[in-house]
Each structure stands twice: as C-alpha cells, then as structure tokens.
Design a protein around this motif. Structure first.
Motif, mmCIF file in Angstrom:
data_model
loop_
_atom_site.group_PDB
_atom_site.id
_atom_site.type_symbol
_atom_site.label_atom_id
_atom_site.label_comp_id
_atom_site.label_asym_id
_atom_site.label_seq_id
_atom_site.Cartn_x
_atom_site.Cartn_y
_atom_site.Cartn_z
ATOM 1 N N ILE A 1 1.089 -1.263 0.189
ATOM 2 C CA ILE A 1 0.427 0.279 -0.176
ATOM 3 C C ILE A 1 1.180 1.550 -0.171
ATOM 4 N N THR B 1 -4.402 7.027 5.426
ATOM 5 C CA THR B 1 -4.897 6.318 4.346
ATOM 6 C C THR B 1 -4.482 4.975 4.215
ATOM 7 N N ASN C 1 -6.293 2.913 6.754
ATOM 8 C CA ASN C 1 -7.945 2.638 6.847
ATOM 9 C C ASN C 1 -7.926 1.932 5.377
ATOM 10 N N GLU C 2 -7.158 1.428 4.903
ATOM 11 C CA GLU C 2 -7.173 0.531 3.882
ATOM 12 C C GLU C 2 -6.897 -0.722 4.282
ATOM 13 N N ARG D 1 -10.104 -1.802 5.841
ATOM 14 C CA ARG D 1 -10.819 -2.052 4.748
ATOM 15 C C ARG D 1 -10.942 -3.266 3.940
ATOM 16 N N ARG D 2 -9.561 -3.486 3.535
ATOM 17 C CA ARG D 2 -8.839 -5.233 3.438
ATOM 18 C C ARG D 2 -9.146 -5.819 4.029
ATOM 19 N N ASP E 1 -11.861 8.442 5.819
ATOM 20 C CA ASP E 1 -10.406 8.671 4.838
ATOM 21 C C ASP E 1 -10.426 10.745 5.330
#
Length: 295
Positions: free
Chosen positions: A27, A39, A42-43, A46-47, A287
């Motif tokens: 990432i 960010t 957060n990713e 999410r994953r 975000d």
C-alpha cells in the motif's frame, strides 16, 4: 507492507521472486505524512474486514531516518526524524488498534545509539538529548540546528523515544498483543546515511562496510533475518522487552523512565489529533478526517 510512491510495486515483485510467496501486497504510504498514514491504515482495515487480507497478527515498524540537520519538516510541520521514527509508528498502531487478532506481535526497530556511549555507537552518533515531546517534534533554526551532530542527536533521541513508546504500549495493549523493541546494531549498507555527505557515504561503502566481518556490525541480510525472527519467531520475552540482535537484554538505564513515557504518549496523541487513550471505536476514523489535516 507500505512504501513510498511506486516503490511498493517493485518491492512486491522482488519479494515474490525471492521467496516464491505470491501473498505479498503493498500500500502506498509516505510515513512523513499523517494523512497518508491514515489513508493507508484505513485501507489495511478495509482489506482485513473484506477478507482480502488475513487477520492482522502483527505490525513491524522498520522505517527510520537519520538526517544531517534538525531543520527538515514534514507536511504536518513536524521535525522529519522524529515524525518518521516515532510518530509514524505511534499513529499506525493507534489506527490499527482494534484490528489486531490475538495472539499478535508489534515490533519496532530501535538502535543502540540510544545508549549514547562509545561502546554502543562507536563514537559515530552523539548521545540522545531528551526534551519534551513537543520540543522534539519541532524543527529547529540557526547554525547549530544545521549541523550534522544535531541531526544525529535527533536520531539517537528518536530511538530513545521508540523504547519509551514500546514501554507505554506494553502497559496499554490488550492481552495477547505484545510489543518489542528490536536493535539490529550497526548495519552498513541499508541507506541510512543517504542524507550524509560524500565522505561519510564513501566510508559506509568501504571502511565501515568492512566492519560486517567483525562482531561490531551486521550485514543487511543477517540483520533482516534476526528482525524477522523477532517479529515472527518464538516469543522472546515479556511484552515491552528489548531484543539486542540475538538475545533479550536491558536497554539503556535512561530508557526506563515512566514519566517520560507517559508524557510522550500523551503528547503524541495530541500531535496526531487522537484521543488520549484508545477505546473500542475512537480510532476507527474515516478518510475524511485524514484528508482534512491537509487543508
């Protein structure tokens, strides 16, 4: 893993080819930006929630900077060495706090420069000079701030702060989530001195490079293997332990200071605009919050 810009794509390919493991992902994230850390975290969440990644079993804070002055500032206005070496680790862990699945292990790379003596730093790095966290987080001006010695002092001080952060985390992390400081010792060939002048860079490639044949230094490959073992091998000791290369050891006497540890924790929360203490949901931020920091 996280990496700046497009470096993640190259590193993903390199690691996949070197190990034969296709389960390597990256990432994009510049650790000198709180917004980008937010960010990226957060990713990751999410994953993990979407089961695109397996449950989060650990965190390895390996990035580190050593500058030739104390004048550089991040986009957030913080002194770059302290921001990358300390605040980035703090912020990332706080934002991932509720996503660790036990048993989990957090490992942060320290340095024996935090001892501040000849035995541990070969006289190449000045001793740490502790101030309040807010003072350490601010870039400086003036002739002294532009000196190489001041830049290296900022480095050794940041590594003392990493040890304080590990101790503060050990008191707060939930049962089953342990945290350790790993010291690789002197490791020439990692690019740590890329901000140094041509003479130091040349010495690092030649004379200092030769120290890897002695007990005074490790090669990047050896240090990397030891770091991997600290992060994913057998349990090294109680949470908060300092791992010196191959064994558990005591960190510097100065590194055991609960008052400083708690001041660092509270100030880091303020600098990162987070609640003072983690809760079940306080750190699950959107975000929009991260993007607003750049306005």
């Amino acid at each position: 893993m996280t990496a700046r810009g497009q470096n993640g794509e190259r590193l993903t390919e390199d690691l996949t080819n070197a190990t034969g493991n296709p389960n390597v992902t990256a990432i994009s994230c510049d650790l000198a930006s709180l917004a980008e850390i937010g960010t990226a975290a957060n990713e990751v969440r999410r994953r993990v929630d979407a089961q695109e990644l397996p449950p989060l079993k650990g965190f390895l804070g390996n990035a580190g900077l050593q500058m030739t002055s104390r004048t550089h500032a991040t986009v957030d206005g913080y002194e770059t060495t302290f921001a990358v070496n300390v605040l980035a680790n703090y912020y990332f862990v706080r934002l991932l706090w509720n996503h660790f699945t036990t048993p989990a292990r957090i490992t942060m790379v320290g340095s024996d420069t935090h001892f501040g003596d000849l035995r541990h730093n070969l006289g190449m790095v000045p001793a740490p000079r502790w101030e309040s966290t807010r003072q350490l987080a601010m870039p400086r001006e003036g002739s002294q701030a532009h000196s190489v010695a001041e830049g290296r002092t900022a480095y050794s001080t940041s590594k003392l702060a990493v040890t304080y952060l590990v101790h503060a985390l050990a008191r707060r992390l939930p049962d089953g989530v342990d945290v350790y400081t790993f010291n690789p010792g002197y490791v020439p060939g990692t690019g740590l001195v890329r901000d140094a002048g041509p003479v130091i860079r040349a010495l690092s490639r030649t004379l200092l490079h030769g120290l890897r044949a002695t007990p005074l230094a490790l090669s990047p490959t050896t240090a990397g293997n030891l770091l991997a073992d600290a992060a994913g091998g057998s349990t090294p000791g109680d949470s908060g332990t300092y791992i010196d290369r191959r064994k558990v050891a005591a960190s510097a006497p100065e590194s055991y200071d609960r008052e400083r540890e708690e001041e660092l924790w509270a100030a880091a929360a303020e600098l990162c605009a987070l609640p003072a203490e983690p809760t079940s949901c306080a750190d699950d931020l959107s975000d929009t919050f991260y993007e607003s920091r750049l306005e």
